[in-house]
Design an enzyme around this catalytic site. Sequence first.
Site, PDB file in Angstrom:
ATOM      1  N   SER A 119       0.619  -1.217   0.040  1.00  0.00           N
ATOM      2  CA  SER A 119      -0.139   0.293   0.181  1.00  0.00           C
ATOM      3  C   SER A 119       0.893   1.203   0.299  1.00  0.00           C
ATOM      4  O   SER A 119       1.907   1.472   0.650  1.00  0.00           O
ATOM      5  CB  SER A 119      -1.016  -0.169   1.357  1.00  0.00           C
ATOM      6  OG  SER A 119      -0.276   0.505   2.690  1.00  0.00           O
ATOM      7  N   CYS A 120       0.118   1.976  -0.603  1.00  0.00           N
ATOM      8  CA  CYS A 120       1.271   3.276  -0.266  1.00  0.00           C
ATOM      9  C   CYS A 120      -0.170   4.286  -0.901  1.00  0.00           C
ATOM     10  O   CYS A 120      -1.108   4.172  -1.679  1.00  0.00           O
ATOM     11  CB  CYS A 120       1.970   3.995  -1.400  1.00  0.00           C
ATOM     12  SG  CYS A 120       3.558   3.639  -0.762  1.00  0.00           S
TER      13      CYS A 120
END
Length: 396
Positions: free
Chosen positions: A8-9
């Site tokens: 995730s980002c």
Amino acid sequence: MSSEGLVSCDTFIVMRDSTVSGETIFGKNSDRPKGEIQEVVFIPSKKNESKTLKCTYIIVEQVPATYAVFLSKPEWMWGAEMGANEFGVVIGNEAVWNRLSESSHDLVPRLLGMDLLRLGLERSKTAREGLEVITGLLEKYGQGGQCSNIIHDFSYHNSFLIADFQEAWILETADKLWAAEHVETGYRNISNCMSITTKIDRCHPDLKSRAKSEGWWDGVSEFNWSDVIGNTSGDLENPGSRFSCGRELLKERCEGSKFNVKNMMEVLRDEASGINRPSGDFPTAGSQVSILAENSGIADIHWFTATLCPTRSIFKPVSFSMPNLLTDATSSDSDKSKDRKHLLWFKQDESTSNTFLQNSIEDKYIKSALEKRTRESFDTNLFNKAVEEELALYAA
């Protein structure tokens, strides 16, 4: 390897019409493989004698001059996850997968998305110019190579949020193809998914012709980038996705055009949405918040954590108007680092610090940075002072 469920980002932009100060506010969380160290460094502007530049894996053509940058970067690579330059350009990137993702092709050493990000910052004076730098290099050299020194065979394509005070560009890529969306008002976020649909303001010159020849698009219906290119990671519609949750968090805080720097820090610290990952295989390894001013007499301020998990970290302010030499406590090349863990990272990792005291230190430096930014120059580097206080807190 590719799975949005594992990685995730998130990157966010709130434009000047939606902020309390009438300035643009940027934010990003960088979530990286567990065990990877993220450092914060200053790279000064340079006149370059060499005609070539070695990035993480490949050599590219160098330009005569590059601009000063602050970078938050994995310590092992040349490129960066996020950063800012002396002209008020900020960039964050995300991992994405699509119909052109193919590990045997994507693992061939080329430019990493993080290399493209740093090149964009070092070579652009505006967000639009940053877009042109990145897309030009992408089309010439392509993207590819191992994206981790911890996880084997880990590769991905990239999306970017490129912004200055006046405008932002969402750039999403699939191999050498790309599409870009122009943002001038309101707010926007990107996550690990293709988020551009039919609002395509610029694109690769061969995008539509190739899509038609490959049978991805009928050439008649409205061209939808996310649908055509194959959005194989993330989810635009699911209200529980990080993309949707991030959009809602911005919407709530932008009500009445009251959004401020602390609001962006709150968004980056939100755990329920998955935007902030305090643990797991892909924890939040670094965070950045920036406030960008129109008036050249007012300094842009960039806050970096340089440590794991923003709920356990202090956002520390830095500006190109401050003395630029950064403390070596956030550099993995420092003699103080241990196994590439810079001193601040190492001390935070050992600490069970008092959250109340962390908040108190952070609030003090937010106030100090915002008050002093109207002066011609800062007489001290507030980032360095904040790091000193944070280290003292961890040692207590």
